[in-house]
Design a protein around this motif. Structure first.
Motif, short mmCIF file in Angstrom:
data_model
loop_
_atom_site.label_atom_id
_atom_site.label_comp_id
_atom_site.label_asym_id
_atom_site.label_seq_id
_atom_site.Cartn_x
_atom_site.Cartn_y
_atom_site.Cartn_z
N CYS A 164 6.75 2.28 -33.36
CA CYS A 164 6.35 2.94 -32.26
C CYS A 164 6.15 1.64 -30.90
CB CYS A 164 4.65 3.30 -32.54
SG CYS A 164 3.86 4.09 -30.75
N GLU A 165 6.52 2.76 -30.02
CA GLU A 165 6.83 1.45 -28.61
C GLU A 165 5.87 1.66 -28.57
OE1 GLU A 165 9.39 5.03 -27.12
OE2 GLU A 165 11.30 4.55 -29.00
N CYS A 208 1.49 6.46 -31.59
CA CYS A 208 0.73 7.03 -30.30
C CYS A 208 1.73 8.64 -30.49
CB CYS A 208 2.12 6.58 -29.66
SG CYS A 208 3.45 6.97 -28.97
N GLY A 209 2.62 8.95 -31.40
CA GLY A 209 2.79 10.48 -31.72
C GLY A 209 3.79 11.04 -30.57
N ARG A 210 4.15 10.22 -29.05
CA ARG A 210 4.40 10.96 -28.30
C ARG A 210 6.22 9.93 -28.36
NH1 ARG A 210 -0.25 10.68 -26.65
NH2 ARG A 210 0.01 8.38 -25.24
N CYS A 211 6.32 8.92 -27.98
CA CYS A 211 7.22 8.29 -28.24
C CYS A 211 8.20 8.80 -29.16
CB CYS A 211 6.89 6.76 -27.68
SG CYS A 211 7.24 6.38 -30.25
N CYS A 220 8.54 7.72 -32.50
CA CYS A 220 7.06 8.18 -33.13
C CYS A 220 7.72 9.60 -34.46
CB CYS A 220 6.04 8.62 -32.40
SG CYS A 220 5.12 7.06 -32.49
ZN LIG Z 1 5.00 5.91 -30.66
#
Ligand SMILES: [Zn+2]
Length: 362
Positions: A52-53, A60-63, A66
């Motif tokens: 994850c960034e 985060c589930g968004r990068c 992810c």
């Molecule tokens: Zn992430």
């Protein structure tokens, strides 16, 4: 389809997340715990966190990273699952065959992330471990870490009565390439080579709570025919995997029972033949599960005929009867067949006789 959400194990997650954040994550981890509690899901979670960034305590589930892990398409994530042992004798070709087999499983998991346990004969053979060596010797595609997950690691099988595959795995774990992380999962760490165990930091998972299992099934699993939700949750004893596969198995039994009843009601000999052929009576357990499903469907239909709500789907033709008496007589016939099933009676013959009896009473 994205991965199903991770459930529970908050202590283990916190411990791992703090290790990632402080740069002290061990390179070899063994996650152990009961079947179906989410060991490989936790390994995937850890991979996602490592890639994850944002450097937080949860992925985060968004990068981009992810998303790639979520779609099982991150180039530096290598998930090894047990597969049938490659058939070709040539070692290089066997590695290619293993790579192909694993790629096929991954393709399936991308479209159907809730998977059943691997086939009893599937294993991590020498070809899989060679593939792992090959991939571990390459550099990271994304320039960061590389994560190798070995699910059901107790299936690193001794081959030709040697422990070649497990020993080859050990070599890799003794000197993991820089930036690589190896996560092995197993129901029982004692079934791994002691030398492998001694290289790894253990993470032990416990059973989930009934609430966690129920919450997951309600939100993520398609409704399955079979026992009602509470029953399934209780039987699963804290394992989402068990809840899903028992649903799957009893689903099969209920579908077979439904098909049989439909054929009997339709009075079609050909339909009945077909239903008989499809009935899962290859194993005695499956046969009795089918009879149980048959009995349960009939008693539900009797409830329906009395105007009470039914707890699961019942063939339309049965509900239209409006009179529970024939249904109760049918139920008696099924109970008799269930008794006979304990004896040494051929299931196919028993079922053929039962079908005729049901056709008479229904
Ligand atoms: Zn992430």
């Amino acid at each position: 389809m994205p991965l199903p959400p991770i459930v529970g194990h908050s202590e283990a997650r916190q411990r791992l997340a703090e290790a990632v954040r402080s740069g002290r994550l061990p390179q070899v981890i063994v996650i152990s715990g009961p079947v179906g509690v989410g060991k490989q899901r936790l390994a995937l979670w850890l991979a996602q966190l490592a890639f994850c960034e944002r450097k937080e305590l949860e992925p985060c589930g968004r990068c981009r990273s992810c998303h790639l892990v979520d779609g099982l398409s991150h180039a530096d994530l290598h998930w090894f699952v047990p597969i049938p042992r490659p058939k070709v004798a040539d070692p290089d070709k066997a590695v290619d065959e293993a790579a192909q087999a694993i790629a096929e499983v991954m393709e399936e998991r991308r479209s159907k992330p809730l998977y059943a346990p691997p086939d009893g004969m599937a294993s991590h053979s020498m070809a899989s471990v060679r593939l792992l060596h090959r991939q571990a010797s390459l550099t990271a595609v994304e320039g960061g870490r590389r994560v190798f997950i070995l699910g059901d690691a107790e299936r690193l099988v001794p081959q030709d009565s040697s422990q070649e595959a497990a020993n080859a795995m050990l070599k890799l774990l003794e000197e993991p390439p820089p930036g690589s992380l190896f996560v092995l999962t197993t129901v029982d760490p004692r079934r791994l080579l002691p030398t492998i165990r001694s290289r790894a930091v253990p993470v032990r998972l416990n059973r989930l709570t009934d609430e966690q299992v129920r919450g997951f099934l309600t939100a993520n699993a398609p409704p399955l025919p079979g026992p009602p939700l509470d029953e399934r949750v209780a039987q699963a004893a804290g394992s989402i995997g068990v809840a899903l596969s028992s649903g799957e198995e009893s689903g099969k039994a209920y579908r077979a029972a439904g098909a049989l009843l439909e054929a009997v009601m339709a009075g079609s000999a050909a339909g009945f033949e077909r239903a008989l052929k499809q009935a899962p009576y290859s194993a005695r357990g499956e046969f009795t599960a089918m009879l149980d499903a048959l009995a349960d469907t009939l008693s539900e239909a009797a409830r329906g005929a009395l105007g009470q709500p039914t707890r699961r789907p019942v063939p339309e033709a049965l509900l239209r009867r409006g009179d529970p008496a024939p249904l109760l007589r049918a139920l008696e016939r099924v109970a008799e067949a269930r008794e006979s099933a304990y004896g040494n009676v051929n299931p196919q013959i028993l079922l053929a006789v039962l079908g005729e009896e049901l056709a008479e009473v229904l």
